[in-house]
Design an enzyme around this catalytic site. Structure first.
Site, PDB file in Angstrom:
ATOM      1  CB  VAL A  46      -0.914   0.029   1.013  1.00 41.91           C
ATOM      2  CG1 VAL A  46      -1.487  -0.500   1.089  1.00 41.91           C
ATOM      3  CG2 VAL A  46      -0.516   0.235   2.619  1.00 41.91           C
ATOM      4  CB  CYS A  47       0.293   4.817  -0.801  1.00 43.53           C
ATOM      5  SG  CYS A  47       0.185   4.759  -3.296  1.00 43.53           S
ATOM      6  N   GLY A  48       0.672   3.675   1.974  1.00 39.85           N
ATOM      7  CA  GLY A  48       0.831   4.667   3.287  1.00 39.85           C
ATOM      8  C   GLY A  48       1.175   3.833   4.005  1.00 39.85           C
TER       9      GLY A  48
END
Lengths: 170, 177
Positions: A46-48
């Site tokens: 995931v990005c975050g």
């Protein structure tokens, strides 16, 4: 969930590889505050993800006089590739051999999965646990608890004045 | 449970009724694909609940990972200062796959905003402080990735992410009456 070391416990010292040819010990940070962030694995899809988020909050941690160390059972080469990919500006430590030994000493190892818990520790300048928190494995705990814990500590006698990148001072 | 520490004020970009029983605050990043994927879900919720809802968007650019996220957020603030936050917000997400500064300027121009003013605003980071204030407030509220949603001040944690949002809003609506 594991019984992690509580507030008031002495933070066990350790020496772990930070790069394939360099090791780092907790005692090197004596007189300074340290955030230990145990996490299950590099490369969350995931990005975050937690480490990327902390990378963006780093100036805020440093303004509070604390250095951040990420710890997982991934090897030093894996950490190096992950840190480069995510442009991380803090050290990732490899709790690789004997596997998870440091995590175990903090009560932050999951025997059933063979990975670290998502456990956070704020260690004060005297080497004592000032705050700790264990998040459910699937839940990124964010940074609010760490910042609250750092602000609740009494002012330090001297600030190490670590250089900051003003672009990301949030 | 993470709680929103910064209440919705007149400084926020909002859609809906300020006195609505249910408030959703989104912390988002214009270059984050999960945020773009959440866009139609948010639209669907707004269409379904309309005036019974207040929706606010705040910036949470992960600038180390997404080099265009911060200029995009500054562009949105620039448009917002001229009453065009939501049109540019939608336009930026619709063009996420090709985001860069010339595209941001072209999007602004298509909304009749001055490209020169925007270029100057980006060069001098006139709106960066507002973007950073959103980010800092998000961190203190426990934003742990993007998009992060707060429903009536409580962080929405769901294994499906934004896909779980409509059901959660329906449930909150029922309780709120």
């Amino acid at each position: 969930m594991a019984n992690i070391l509580p507030k008031g416990a002495k933070a066990p010292d350790f020496t772990l590889h930070v790069t394939p040819d360099q090791a780092l010990s907790l005692r090197e940070f004596a007189g300074r505050r340290v955030i230990l962030a145990f996490y299950p694995a590099d490369w969350s899809p995931v990005c975050g993800d937690q480490m990327s988020l902390y990378n963006h909050v780093l100036p805020e941690f440093r303004r509070n006089g604390a250095e951040l160390l990420g710890i997982s059972v991934d090897g030093a080469w894996c950490h190096q590739a992950f840190a480069r990919d995510r442009k991380l500006h803090f050290a990732l430590l490899a709790d690789f051999e004997p596997k998870g030994a440091v995590a175990k000493s903090y009560g932050a190892y999951r025997d059933q999965d063979g990975v670290c818990e998502r456990a956070l520790f704020v260690i004060d300048e005297h080497g004592m646990v000032a705050w700790s928190y264990c998040s459910p494995l699937a839940v990124n705990p964010g940074a609010d608890g760490i910042l609250d814990a750092l602000e609740a500590l009494p002012p330090m006698e001297k600030n190490d004045g670590t250089a900051q990148n003003p672009r990301h001072v949030a | 449970m993470a709680q929103l520490r910064i209440p919705v004020t007149s400084l926020d970009h909002v859609i809906g009724d300020e006195n609505a029983a249910v408030t959703i605050v989104e912390y988002g990043d214009y270059e984050c694909p999960f945020c773009a994927a959440a866009q139609p879900i948010v639209k669907q919720i707004l269409a379904r609940h309309g005036r019974n809802l207040l929706f606010a968007f705040r910036h949470f650019p992960l600038a180390e990972m997404h080099p265009h996220a911060e200029p995009a957020a500054e562009t949105a603030e620039f448009a917002g200062s001229q009453g065009l936050f939501w049109p540019i917000h939608d336009a930026i997400y619709a063009n996420q796959h090709r985001l860069n500064t010339p595209v941001l300027i072209a999007l602004a121009a298509s909304l009749k905003l001055s490209p020169i003013s925007l270029r100057d605003a980006l060069a001098t980071h006139r709106f960066l402080r507002k973007v950073q204030a959103d980010f800092a407030g998000g961190v203190r509220s426990g934003v742990n990735g993007t998009p992060a949603f707060f429903i009536n001040g409580v962080r929405f944690d769901h294994p499906l992410g934004a896909a779980g949002l409509p059901a959660a809003i329906d449930a909150t609506m029922r309780v709120a009456g």
